[in-house]
Design an enzyme around this catalytic site. Structure first.
Site, PDB file in Angstrom:
ATOM      1  N   LYS A 173       0.842  -1.201   0.000  1.00  0.00           N
ATOM      2  CA  LYS A 173       0.000   0.000   0.000  1.00  0.00           C
ATOM      3  C   LYS A 173       0.878   1.253   0.000  1.00  0.00           C
ATOM      4  O   LYS A 173       0.689   2.159  -0.789  1.00  0.00           O
ATOM      5  CB  LYS A 173      -0.900  -0.037   1.242  1.00  0.00           C
ATOM      6  CG  LYS A 173      -1.893   1.077   1.344  1.00  0.00           C
ATOM      7  CD  LYS A 173      -2.837   0.795   2.509  1.00  0.00           C
ATOM      8  CE  LYS A 173      -3.682   2.010   2.834  1.00  0.00           C
ATOM      9  NZ  LYS A 173      -4.634   1.741   3.914  1.00  0.00           N
ATOM     10  N   GLU A 183      -4.799  -7.566  15.152  1.00  0.00           N
ATOM     11  CA  GLU A 183      -4.328  -6.217  14.809  1.00  0.00           C
ATOM     12  C   GLU A 183      -5.484  -5.223  14.896  1.00  0.00           C
ATOM     13  O   GLU A 183      -5.286  -4.043  15.149  1.00  0.00           O
ATOM     14  CB  GLU A 183      -3.715  -6.200  13.403  1.00  0.00           C
ATOM     15  CG  GLU A 183      -2.691  -5.101  13.224  1.00  0.00           C
ATOM     16  CD  GLU A 183      -1.814  -5.276  11.994  1.00  0.00           C
ATOM     17  OE1 GLU A 183      -0.590  -5.318  12.151  1.00  0.00           O
ATOM     18  OE2 GLU A 183      -2.345  -5.353  10.874  1.00  0.00           O
ATOM     19  N   HIS A 221      -4.414 -34.350  17.341  1.00  0.00           N
ATOM     20  CA  HIS A 221      -3.277 -35.169  17.780  1.00  0.00           C
ATOM     21  C   HIS A 221      -2.161 -34.300  18.336  1.00  0.00           C
ATOM     22  O   HIS A 221      -1.027 -34.754  18.463  1.00  0.00           O
ATOM     23  CB  HIS A 221      -2.766 -36.003  16.594  1.00  0.00           C
ATOM     24  CG  HIS A 221      -3.810 -36.951  16.100  1.00  0.00           C
ATOM     25  ND1 HIS A 221      -3.845 -38.283  16.462  1.00  0.00           N
ATOM     26  CD2 HIS A 221      -4.910 -36.741  15.322  1.00  0.00           C
ATOM     27  CE1 HIS A 221      -4.898 -38.855  15.894  1.00  0.00           C
ATOM     28  NE2 HIS A 221      -5.558 -37.946  15.209  1.00  0.00           N
ATOM     29  N   GLY A 236      -5.000  -2.472   5.289  1.00  0.00           N
ATOM     30  CA  GLY A 236      -4.197  -3.604   4.816  1.00  0.00           C
ATOM     31  C   GLY A 236      -4.857  -4.951   5.054  1.00  0.00           C
ATOM     32  O   GLY A 236      -5.000  -5.773   4.148  1.00  0.00           O
ATOM     33  N   ARG A 237      -5.310  -5.177   6.290  1.00  0.00           N
ATOM     34  CA  ARG A 237      -5.853  -6.506   6.618  1.00  0.00           C
ATOM     35  C   ARG A 237      -7.276  -6.707   6.096  1.00  0.00           C
ATOM     36  O   ARG A 237      -7.853  -7.763   6.285  1.00  0.00           O
ATOM     37  CB  ARG A 237      -5.756  -6.745   8.129  1.00  0.00           C
ATOM     38  CG  ARG A 237      -6.397  -5.680   8.984  1.00  0.00           C
ATOM     39  CD  ARG A 237      -5.985  -5.812  10.445  1.00  0.00           C
ATOM     40  NE  ARG A 237      -6.479  -4.717  11.260  1.00  0.00           N
ATOM     41  CZ  ARG A 237      -5.868  -3.550  11.398  1.00  0.00           C
ATOM     42  NH1 ARG A 237      -4.744  -3.298  10.751  1.00  0.00           N
ATOM     43  NH2 ARG A 237      -6.368  -2.603  12.184  1.00  0.00           N
ATOM     44  N   GLU A 244      10.495  -4.555   4.764  1.00  0.00           N
ATOM     45  CA  GLU A 244      10.578  -5.958   4.343  1.00  0.00           C
ATOM     46  C   GLU A 244      10.300  -6.088   2.844  1.00  0.00           C
ATOM     47  O   GLU A 244      11.047  -6.729   2.101  1.00  0.00           O
ATOM     48  CB  GLU A 244       9.550  -6.822   5.096  1.00  0.00           C
ATOM     49  CG  GLU A 244       9.842  -7.052   6.562  1.00  0.00           C
ATOM     50  CD  GLU A 244       9.234  -5.999   7.462  1.00  0.00           C
ATOM     51  OE1 GLU A 244       8.958  -4.864   6.978  1.00  0.00           O
ATOM     52  OE2 GLU A 244       9.039  -6.299   8.665  1.00  0.00           O
ATOM     53  N   LYS A 273       9.369  -0.994  14.713  1.00  0.00           N
ATOM     54  CA  LYS A 273       9.956  -0.590  13.426  1.00  0.00           C
ATOM     55  C   LYS A 273      11.016   0.478  13.635  1.00  0.00           C
ATOM     56  O   LYS A 273      12.110   0.419  13.061  1.00  0.00           O
ATOM     57  CB  LYS A 273       8.869   0.029  12.528  1.00  0.00           C
ATOM     58  CG  LYS A 273       7.954  -0.935  11.838  1.00  0.00           C
ATOM     59  CD  LYS A 273       7.159  -0.157  10.780  1.00  0.00           C
ATOM     60  CE  LYS A 273       5.803  -0.765  10.556  1.00  0.00           C
ATOM     61  NZ  LYS A 273       4.910   0.047   9.747  1.00  0.00           N
TER      62      LYS A 273
HETATM   63  C1  G6Q Z   1      -2.662  -4.238   8.046  1.00  0.00           C
HETATM   64  C2  G6Q Z   1      -1.453  -3.523   8.401  1.00  0.00           C
HETATM   65  C3  G6Q Z   1      -0.172  -4.140   7.933  1.00  0.00           C
HETATM   66  C4  G6Q Z   1       0.206  -3.812   6.504  1.00  0.00           C
HETATM   67  C5  G6Q Z   1       1.657  -4.209   6.283  1.00  0.00           C
HETATM   68  C6  G6Q Z   1       2.108  -3.963   4.865  1.00  0.00           C
HETATM   69  O1  G6Q Z   1      -3.761  -3.862   8.277  1.00  0.00           O
HETATM   70  O2  G6Q Z   1      -1.583  -2.206   8.017  1.00  0.00           O
HETATM   71  O3  G6Q Z   1      -0.170  -5.533   8.106  1.00  0.00           O
HETATM   72  O4  G6Q Z   1      -0.646  -4.454   5.613  1.00  0.00           O
HETATM   73  O5  G6Q Z   1       2.470  -3.507   7.163  1.00  0.00           O
HETATM   74  O6  G6Q Z   1       2.006  -2.615   4.534  1.00  0.00           O
HETATM   75  P1  G6Q Z   1       2.184  -2.145   3.061  1.00  0.00           P
HETATM   76  O7  G6Q Z   1       1.100  -2.735   2.231  1.00  0.00           O
HETATM   77  O8  G6Q Z   1       2.110  -0.642   3.089  1.00  0.00           O
HETATM   78  O9  G6Q Z   1       3.526  -2.620   2.592  1.00  0.00           O
END
Ligand code: G6Q
Length: 543
Positions: A209, A356, A387, A270-271, A215, A510
């Site tokens: 996003k 989250e 199990h 994001g989620r 990462e 972070k």
């Molecule tokens: C989800 C969070 C988080 C996000 C990641 C990736 O709701 O905001 O998990 O999706 O940190 O972020 P980017 O899509 O900006 O790389």
């Protein structure tokens, strides 16, 4: 006085506390004995999902009190605010409109006086055209080879949803297009993913996003280097990289042609983004038609959630049962137990979606809550879990409310007799039965066993669970299931008066990691607390 100050003191909450006290010694066995129709009564069918919530510690009064709590916390009003684009994510001043992404049939939805629907449709068409061209072998790599491997590079919300759904719908996938997901900054993840791939037939989706996540950008640069090392031509990037992002300028800087960027918007968290362009990897795998069926499933549950009365509203009921278990019966966690191998990443997906969203300890007004909020979410598919960790769920000292999820029809019947699936479902039914009703000492003694073993073989029972039985795993039913949990989480956030759509709790780590990375990279001494200092020194010594 803010709305939240009164939650625990509110009449509704106090009455629920009283109800918990009053009913705490009633065993689930007694509840079922008292009402031979309890199983049918405490169940609800919506679309393709049959929810049996009868094996919870509740009765009609409990449910009425919980529904009164939902009314008091203005769940209906907040639900309306979400669907109409009000900025309910107050700490980020954002609308929360993932529901618009799958609202393909109806009228406009406005954010800041702008109708978002045309943009959504445009991106979907863009994704579909692209997916068709890759799947049909028209999209060629730099050397003229069709694409055989897709590598989605993203993390968190830009990874977990796509991974979960791609796995869940693998039955519907184009089998000669191989999907890979790289998320971890640990170099092993990308190294092991790329080691057997050929760059001439590999396409990377950089899904971010912000297009600044460390990462993802670190892995994306490594992937770029891998492609250039072998293809030795900058112009190859345009053929082997596409982006899913809201940040066009960073996408351009990376060298990706903006024509190959799939947009989304700040009002998609994001989620909650797998039905946006973040789902491009899903669409590539299952095709545009199935992707639209997935959206259709989401839309069905959205419509139900938006229109059904609270008392017959499945996400609301699941949310209220969760509140009952968490806030009044003291449960700290919820186990998600899909009896469906294709859903093996569903618990991990829900872990993020739920934890989250609702892992917060201040209200929307910034005041410390004096009640418990989001539970710990965990789980694994059945029957494997049986199990492994079910021992604790059956006989341990903790309360573990479980959600069992199964399908009436299986997609696979390897021996042609249906036995695998009948055994699977029999196990699922058996587990919730054993948890609820247990086995008394007298029942244990029916067989001739040494007295000293009796207590070890007793199952107290009285352990709560929901069972969700769906017809068959399809894009449509999966969409219904995911949306059900999304809205459950939303309702709980409203009741707890927390912002379910921010995630400030991920920030501190972070910032500290950036500082420590700079220090350990330059060899500078790490100072500060003695634990981190010693760890850094030991690490440096071992280099
Ligand atoms: C989800 C969070 C988080 C996000 C990641 C990736 O709701 O905001 O998990 O999706 O940190 O972020 P980017 O899509 O900006 O790389």
């Amino acid at each position: 006085m803010s709305k939240n100050e009164g939650l625990v003191e509110s009449t509704e909450w106090q009455r629920l506390t009283g109800q918990a006290m009053q009913t705490k010694d009633t065993h689930l066995r007694q509840l079922f004995e008292a009402d031979s129709k309890r199983g049918e009564k405490f169940s609800l069918k919506v679309g393709d999902i049959y929810l049996d919530y009868s094996k919870n510690h509740l009765n009609d009064d409990t449910l009425s009190l919980l529904l009164e709590l939902a009314e008091k916390r203005r769940v209906s009003e907040q639900r309306g605010a979400m669907f109409t684009g009000e900025k309910i994510n107050t700490t980020e001043n954002r609308a929360v409109l993932h529901t618009a992404l799958r609202d393909l049939s109806s009228g406009p939805v406005f954010v800041d006086d702008e109708d978002v629907m045309s943009g959504i449709k445009e991106v979907l068409d863009h994704m579909s055209d692209f997916a068709h061209s890759v799947r049909d072998g028209q999209w060629l790599g730099h050397t003229g080879m069709p694409i055989k491997n897709i590598v989605n590079i993203g993390i968190g919300g830009s990874d977990l949803g796509p991974v979960m759904v791609t796995e869940a719908l693998h039955f519907y996938a184009k089998r000669d297009l191989h999907m890979h997901f790289v998320s971890n900054i640990d170099g092993t993840h990308i190294e092991e993913t790329l080691r057997d791939l050929d760059p001439t037939e590999t396409l990377f989706i950089i899904a971010s996003k912000t297009f600044t996540t460390d990462e993802t950008m670190t892995n994306a640069k490594t992937a770029r280097g891998w492609v250039l090392h072998q293809l030795k031509d900058e112009s190859a990037i345009a053929k082997h990289f596409v982006a899913v992002s809201t940040n066009e300028s960073e996408v351009k800087k990376f060298g990706i042609n903006p024509d190959n960027m799939f947009a989304f918007w700040d009002w998609v968290g994001g989620r909650y983004s797998l039905t946006s362009a973040i789902g491009l990897s899903i669409m590539l795998s299952i095709g545009p038609k199935h992707f639209r069926e997935l959206l259709g499933g989401f839309e069905k549950m959205d419509t139900h959630f938006k229109t059904a009365p609270l008392s017959r509203n499945m996400p609301v009921l699941l949310a209220l049962i969760g509140i009952w278990n968490t806030n009044f019966l003291g449960a700290e966690n919820e186990a998600i137990l899909p009896y469906e191998q294709y859903l093996h990443r569903f618990p991990a997906y829900l872990q993020q979606a739920n934890m989250e969203s609702n892992g917060k300890s201040v209200t929307k007004q910034g005041e410390r809550v004096d009640y418990t909020t989001g539970p710990i979410i965990w789980g694994e598919p059945g029957t494997n879990g049986q199990h492994a960790f079910y021992q604790l769920i059956h006989q341990g000292t903790r309360l573990v409310p479980c959600d069992f999820i199964g399908f009436a029809q299986s997609l696979n019947d390897p021996d042609g007799t249906g036995a695998h699936h009948r055994k699977l479902i029999a196990n699922m039914f058996a587990q919730s039965k054993a948890l609820a009703f247990g086995k008394t000492a007298d029942e244990v003694r029916v067989t001739d066993i040494p007295e000293e073993l009796v207590q070890h073989k007793v199952f107290e029972g009285n352990r709560p669970s929901n069972t969700l039985l769906l017809t068959k795993l399809t894009p449509d039913t999966l969409g219904q299931l995911i949306a059900l949990y999304e809205h459950k989480i939303f309702v709980q956030g409203v009741i707890w008066d927390i912002d379910s759509f921010d995630q400030w709790g991920v920030e501190l780590g972070k910032v500290l990691a950036k500082d420590l990375y700079e220090k350990i990279s330059s060899g500078e001494k790490v100072t500060g607390d003695s634990s981190t200092t010693s760890l850094a020194q030991e690490w440096q010594r071992l280099q």
